[in-house]
Motif scaffolding. Structure first.
Motif, short mmCIF file in Angstrom:
data_model
loop_
_atom_site.label_atom_id
_atom_site.label_comp_id
_atom_site.label_asym_id
_atom_site.label_seq_id
_atom_site.Cartn_x
_atom_site.Cartn_y
_atom_site.Cartn_z
N SER A 541 1.05 -1.22 -0.05
CA SER A 541 -0.03 -0.06 -0.06
C SER A 541 0.90 1.24 -0.02
CB SER A 541 -0.93 -0.05 1.19
OG SER A 541 -0.18 0.04 2.38
N TYR A 542 0.59 2.38 -0.83
CA TYR A 542 1.16 3.68 -0.93
C TYR A 542 0.57 4.58 0.20
CZ TYR A 542 3.77 1.26 -4.85
OH TYR A 542 4.47 0.20 -5.61
N THR A 543 1.53 5.17 0.79
CA THR A 543 0.98 6.33 1.58
C THR A 543 1.90 7.54 1.36
OG1 THR A 543 1.97 5.30 3.15
CG2 THR A 543 -0.49 5.19 3.23
N ASN A 557 0.55 11.96 -12.23
CA ASN A 557 1.05 10.99 -12.84
C ASN A 557 0.17 9.43 -12.48
OD1 ASN A 557 3.76 10.91 -14.04
ND2 ASN A 557 3.79 12.33 -12.59
N CYS A 558 -0.53 9.50 -11.74
CA CYS A 558 -1.59 8.42 -11.26
C CYS A 558 -2.45 7.93 -12.52
CB CYS A 558 -2.40 8.58 -9.98
SG CYS A 558 -3.17 7.53 -9.63
N PRO A 559 -2.03 6.97 -12.66
CA PRO A 559 -3.20 6.77 -14.28
C PRO A 559 -4.68 6.48 -13.81
CG PRO A 559 -1.91 4.66 -13.19
CD PRO A 559 -1.39 5.77 -12.72
N VAL A 560 -4.78 6.19 -12.59
CA VAL A 560 -6.35 5.78 -12.15
C VAL A 560 -6.99 6.95 -11.23
CG1 VAL A 560 -6.07 3.60 -12.30
CG2 VAL A 560 -5.63 4.46 -10.31
N GLN A 561 -6.44 8.31 -11.13
CA GLN A 561 -6.81 9.11 -10.47
C GLN A 561 -7.07 8.93 -8.75
OE1 GLN A 561 -8.39 9.46 -13.69
NE2 GLN A 561 -6.43 10.76 -14.37
N ALA A 562 -6.48 8.10 -8.43
CA ALA A 562 -6.50 7.83 -7.04
C ALA A 562 -6.01 9.07 -5.70
CB ALA A 562 -5.61 6.51 -6.76
N ILE A 563 -5.26 9.94 -6.44
CA ILE A 563 -4.75 10.89 -5.43
C ILE A 563 -5.18 12.23 -5.51
CG2 ILE A 563 -2.49 11.81 -4.76
CD1 ILE A 563 -1.03 9.75 -6.19
N SER A 564 -5.83 12.77 -4.52
CA SER A 564 -6.48 14.32 -4.52
C SER A 564 -5.78 14.95 -3.30
CB SER A 564 -7.84 13.83 -4.16
OG SER A 564 -8.15 13.30 -2.95
N VAL A 572 -3.49 12.85 -0.67
CA VAL A 572 -3.76 11.62 -0.02
C VAL A 572 -4.33 10.65 -1.11
CG1 VAL A 572 -4.91 12.13 2.38
CG2 VAL A 572 -6.26 12.50 0.39
N ILE A 573 -4.07 9.34 -0.86
CA ILE A 573 -4.32 8.32 -1.85
C ILE A 573 -5.52 7.56 -1.48
CG2 ILE A 573 -3.39 6.23 -2.87
CD1 ILE A 573 -0.53 7.22 -2.43
N ASN A 574 -6.40 7.48 -2.30
CA ASN A 574 -7.55 6.61 -1.80
C ASN A 574 -7.26 5.08 -2.26
OD1 ASN A 574 -10.09 5.13 -2.07
ND2 ASN A 574 -10.94 6.99 -3.01
N ILE A 577 -8.99 2.78 -4.83
CA ILE A 577 -8.84 3.02 -6.49
C ILE A 577 -7.58 2.77 -6.83
CG2 ILE A 577 -9.07 4.78 -8.11
CD1 ILE A 577 -10.92 6.57 -6.62
N CYS A 578 -6.44 3.06 -5.89
CA CYS A 578 -5.16 2.67 -6.30
C CYS A 578 -4.88 1.28 -6.65
CB CYS A 578 -4.34 3.04 -4.77
SG CYS A 578 -2.68 2.45 -5.01
N ILE A 579 -4.08 1.19 -7.72
CA ILE A 579 -3.88 -0.02 -8.47
C ILE A 579 -2.43 -0.50 -8.05
CG2 ILE A 579 -5.58 -0.01 -10.25
CD1 ILE A 579 -3.09 0.85 -12.18
N LYS A 580 -1.80 0.10 -7.05
CA LYS A 580 -0.29 -0.10 -6.96
C LYS A 580 0.59 -0.15 -7.76
CE LYS A 580 -2.65 -2.91 -3.27
NZ LYS A 580 -3.47 -2.02 -2.60
N CYS A 581 0.61 0.77 -8.98
CA CYS A 581 1.43 0.58 -9.89
C CYS A 581 2.76 1.32 -9.46
CB CYS A 581 0.83 1.38 -11.06
SG CYS A 581 0.59 3.14 -10.72
N GLY A 582 2.66 2.32 -8.41
CA GLY A 582 4.30 2.78 -7.99
C GLY A 582 4.45 4.06 -8.72
N ALA A 583 3.63 4.55 -9.62
CA ALA A 583 4.30 5.80 -10.47
C ALA A 583 4.37 6.94 -9.67
CB ALA A 583 2.87 5.98 -11.64
N CYS A 584 3.27 6.94 -8.64
CA CYS A 584 3.40 8.25 -7.70
C CYS A 584 4.70 8.23 -7.12
CB CYS A 584 2.13 8.38 -6.83
SG CYS A 584 2.08 6.82 -6.02
N MET A 585 5.08 7.17 -6.57
CA MET A 585 6.32 7.02 -5.93
C MET A 585 7.37 7.69 -6.48
SD MET A 585 7.35 4.15 -3.28
CE MET A 585 9.00 3.96 -2.66
S1 SF4 Z 1 0.54 3.75 -6.59
FE1 SF4 Z 1 -0.08 4.20 -8.70
S2 SF4 Z 1 -2.39 4.09 -8.74
FE2 SF4 Z 1 -1.79 4.17 -6.60
S3 SF4 Z 1 -1.87 6.26 -5.85
FE3 SF4 Z 1 0.26 5.68 -6.91
S4 SF4 Z 1 0.08 6.29 -8.95
FE4 SF4 Z 1 -1.84 6.02 -8.39
#
Ligand code: SF4
Ligand SMILES: Cc1cc2nc3c(=O)[nH]c(=O)nc-3n(C[C@H](O)[C@H](O)[C@H](O)COP(=O)(O)O)c2cc1C
Ligand code: SF4
Ligand code: FES
Ligand code: FES
Lengths: 596, 165
Positions: A541-543, A557-564, A572-574, A577-585
């Motif tokens: 889980s990403y926080t 950068n979040c492909p699924v708009q999980a961050i607001s 914060v990350i919802n 919705i988060c698909i755990k792709c790691g793009a935000c990190m």
């Molecule tokens: S891990 Fe991916 S899906 Fe989850 S918040 Fe970060 S960018 Fe978005």
């Protein structure tokens, strides 16, 4: 006669070649000529020095100056400054990873200081493509001594007395094995060298074959004399093209000089050698499968007995040993068993070459006396863990071996202690893991390997490893169930007891040893649906932490708009919705996103 | 399909590839245990093992075609389908695994638009995985044809790939 005042050794092993050592060699040839030094400085291409991580390597003798990470554009400076003006090029010297001190001399480097290089003595010191260089350092003396002054019985006895044990994994006493093959009565016998080296993470056999091929040929010929065989095969993986090439050259040269072939040293002893290329199947490293493969069949193991010493290749008595085992033989014959016995422990004599890899500063090949502790290997020779991280485990013995934790670091490394600890010597691959490694993932990795390499002949291995892999997969995906650990232990026990060959019999070891030492990690995955190391994607889980400056890059950068979040305020990350792709990190410039 | 028995399209004589296959067979004639080396050499000629060529090898060597298939499907280095001009083999061995070999594989799959075990449509690349190529000191590693590329990071890949036409 010209006076050679310096030698420039350029490493031509696989590691350094891939890092561009060929160009460096050409560069030296060119600049030595340009500075008029070609008659006083000799350029030598060597095999692997075991320190590939720092390649391409260049060593200048007589000083023993050790240059690492040499680039083609550095060559001119080395020639001009060091060889022409006598000034060492300091910026290319090696630095110790922990103290950051520069070390000018080869023998002073921490990585080499604690080593005892017997088998690897010539690797990196001679040109492996020239038999004359091997002979100049005493090569083929042992063969001459054996065939002209010793009886086959005396050779076998000497090897027995040395206590040498097989380096291919099992650790079977080599002299005893030779005795069995010698005792078999037959008009035809064979010697086989097992150079299949399938254990992922091991490359010592490769380096010996590339760096000192004659040592292996000599050991095989001595074995042939001892057991009464006149023909031998070297079974090499096709993935090792350079090793195959150097072996071919070596055999040709030895034949030309009469060191292989008919009537060797006028003793009436004949010995010819062939190379067989593997075709990509791990199980072919198992001796009976290997012989089936040489015969042109599917490489499937068969039950033993009969052992190869009685009925081996084409039904004839056969002695099969590993590359490193053969590489030990010549020195035992020349220096005697008593000399050899000074190295090692009571029941594990001599040295062992280990391939140090993973999250360790000095990856490479290290040859140490048996009985040294794991801690010395990892910290004194290996230079500790990369990026100042914490040590977590060392995997030894490949897919048949196990993972040892911090508390076992003071264990002496020898055949019997390792077995007692739930690991095994195996071929000598040491993969070091740090706190960022998930042990359940590691167990899954090995099971995945053995499962896909299982030849399918017997059910416990074929089906059992598949079931175990399924369970491990669901644990790492957050679907682990109560009772899964017991189920794994049960399956493991059954497979170990009933599989036909060593592949199946040892396949559960990585799971058992991680369960033994890292059970809490399995439990965290199963009960808390949490991967403590943050490796298992589906459990991650990403926080966003308080280091967030509200730049908004993660959200973009979040492909699924999980961050607001508002600009300049913490985002914060919802988690739903988060698909755990790691793009935000990856996108966050303030390292404000953590994974766990 | 290679149509080994078809006559040469320009001169109507023997198919030149057939001549080469015959030469390989002649080299190993009468030698024990030579099926695997024969198949290895034939494969390096065609880049894979076409069905009719295997049938031809069976008829010439007297080894039953079922046994040849058994051997071909057992060893991972034999291929029954055409392959790309450049063979990329990404290491997924232990040393590479703990140093991010999976990320390299994922990045290559994304870059090439194919999964491991497949070939790009233009036959430029075939992507495969391998368990250790013995260059663990440089992990993570991949091999393209006979070249080894080490210390990889995803961002280094496009430039390396570009060099292989
Ligand atoms: S891990 Fe991916 S899906 Fe989850 S918040 Fe970060 S960018 Fe978005
Ligand atoms: C699945 C499996 C794979 C093996 N792979 C190798 C290998 O790659 N190299 C090797 O020398 N021995 C390997 N062995 C061990 C051989 O069967 C055999 O014991 C060894 O070659 C004997 O040589 P030694 O006595 O010198 O160790 C393997 C065994 C098994 C069961
Ligand atoms: S234990 Fe596995 S590899 Fe060995 S014979 Fe059985 S199926 Fe084959
Ligand atoms: S290849 Fe040069 S040190 Fe290993
Ligand atoms: S594990 Fe990748 S090269 Fe050995």
């Amino acid at each position: 006669m010209q006076h050679i005042r310096a030698h420039v050794l350029v490493c031509g092993g696989t590691g350094c070649k891939s890092a561009g050592s060929k160009e460096i060699q050409l560069g030296f040839a060119k600049y030595l000529e340009e500075y008029g030094l070609q008659n006083e400085v000799m350029l030598v291409e060597t095999g692997c020095h075991g320190f590939c991580e720092h390649g391409p390597l260049v060593i200048v003798y007589p000083e023993g100056t050790f240059y690492c990470h040499v680039k083609p554009e550095d060559v001119k400076e080395i020639v001009e400054s060091h060889l022409y003006k006598g000034r060492i090029v300091e910026r290319l010297l090696y630095r110790e990873p922990l103290s950051h001190e520069q070390v000018p001399n080869y023998s002073e480097i921490g990585f080499y200081k604690k080593q005892q290089r017997l088998v690897l003595a010539n690797c990196g010191a001679i040109n492996p493509e020239m038999i004359e260089e091997y002979i100049a350092v005493g090569g083929y003396e042992a063969l001459a001594k054996a065939v002209t002054t010793m009886t086959p019985e005396e050779v076998v006895d000497e090897v027995k007395k040395s206590g040498l044990r097989g380096r291919g994994g099992g650790g079977f006493p080599t002299g005893m094995k030779w005795q069995f093959a010698k005792n078999s009565v037959s008009d035809k016998k064979y010697v086989i060298c097992n150079a299949d080296e399938g254990d992922p993470g091991a490359f010592m056999d490769r380096s010996v074959l590339e760096g000192d091929p004659h040592r292996v040929l000599e050991g095989m010929a001595i074995c042939g004399y001892a057991i009464g065989a006149d023909e031998g095969y070297i079974y090499v993986r096709a993935e090792y093209p350079l090793a195959i090439k150097r072996l071919r050259t070596a055999i040709e040269q030895a034949e030309k000089m009469g060191l292989l072939g008919e009537n060797i040293f006028g003793s009436g002893f004949n010995f010819t050698l062939h190379i067989k290329e593997g075709a990509g199947a791990f199980v072919c490293g198992e001796e009976t499968a290997l012989m089936a493969s040489i015969e042109g069949k599917r490489g499937m193991p068969r039950p033993r007995p009969p052992f190869p010493a009685v009925s081996g290749l084409w039904g004839k008595p056969t002695n099969i040993n590993n590359v490193e085992t053969f590489a030990n033989v010549a020195q035992i014959i020349v220096n005697g068993a008593d000399w050899y016995c000074q190295y090692g422990t009571e029941r594990s004599k001599g040295t062992k070459v280990f391939a140090l890899t993973g999250k360790i500063n000095n990856t490479g090949l290290a040859e140490v006396p048996m009985g040294i502790t794991m801690r010395e290997i990892i910290y004194d020779i290996g230079g500790g863990i990369t990026n100042g991280k914490k040590f977590k485990a060392v995997q030894i013995g490949g897919p048949s071996g196990g993972c040892l934790p911090e508390s076992m670091l003071d264990l002496p490394v020898d055949y019997d202690s390792l077995i007692a600890a739930g690991a095994m010597m195996g071929s000598g691959g040491l993969v070091v893991m740090d706190e960022d490694t998930c042990m359940v993932d590691v167990a899954k990795f090995f099971l995945n390997f053995t499962q896909s390499e299982s030849c399918g002949k017997c059910t416990p291995c074929r089906e059992g490893t598949k079931r175990m892999l399924e369970i491990l997969t669901r644990i790492t995906e957050g679907q682990g169930r109560e009772g899964d650990i017991e189920l794994l232990e049960n399956l493991a026990k059954n497979i170990k007891e009933t599989a036909l060959c060593g592949l199946g019999q040892t396949a559960p070891n990585p799971v058992l040893s991680t369960l033994k030492y890292f059970r809490d990690e399995y439990e965290a995955h199963i009960k808390e649906k949490r991967c403590p190391a943050g490796v298992c994607e589906k459990l991650a889980s990403y926080t966003i932490t308080d280091a967030c400056r509200g730049c908004g890059l993660c959200a973009r950068n979040c492909p699924v708009q999980a961050i607001s979040g508002k600009i300049k305020e913490k985002h914060v990350i919802n988690q739903d919705i988060c698909i755990k792709c790691g793009a935000c990190m990856a996108a966050c410039p303030f390292k404000a996103i953590t994974k766990g | 399909m290679s149509l080994i028995n078809q006559k040469c399209s320009c001169c109507g004589g023997e198919n030149p590839e057939k001549v080469q296959v015959d030469a390989i067979l002649a080299k190993y004639e009468g030698k024990k245990g030579s099926l695997i080396p024969i198949l290895q050499e034939v494969q390096s000629l065609y880049n894979y093992l076409p069905k009719d060529v295997l049938e031809y090898v069976a008829s010439k060597t007297g080894v039953p075609i079922s046994e040849i298939y058994g051997v071909v499907t057992f060893y991972s280095l034999f291929h029954l389908n055409p392959r790309g001009r450049n063979i990329i083999r990404v290491c997924q061995g232990t040393a590479c695994h703990v140093r991010g070999g999976k990320l390299i594989l994922q990045a290559l799959e994304k870059e090439l638009g194919i999964k491991a075990g497949h070939t790009t449509e233009d036959l430029r690349y075939t992507l495969e995985t391998v368990a250790c190529i013995g260059a663990c000191g440089l992990a993570p590693v991949m091999q393209i044809n006979d070249d080894t590329h080490g210390r990889l990071t995803p961002d280094k890949l496009p430039a390396i790939l570009k060099r292989y036409q």
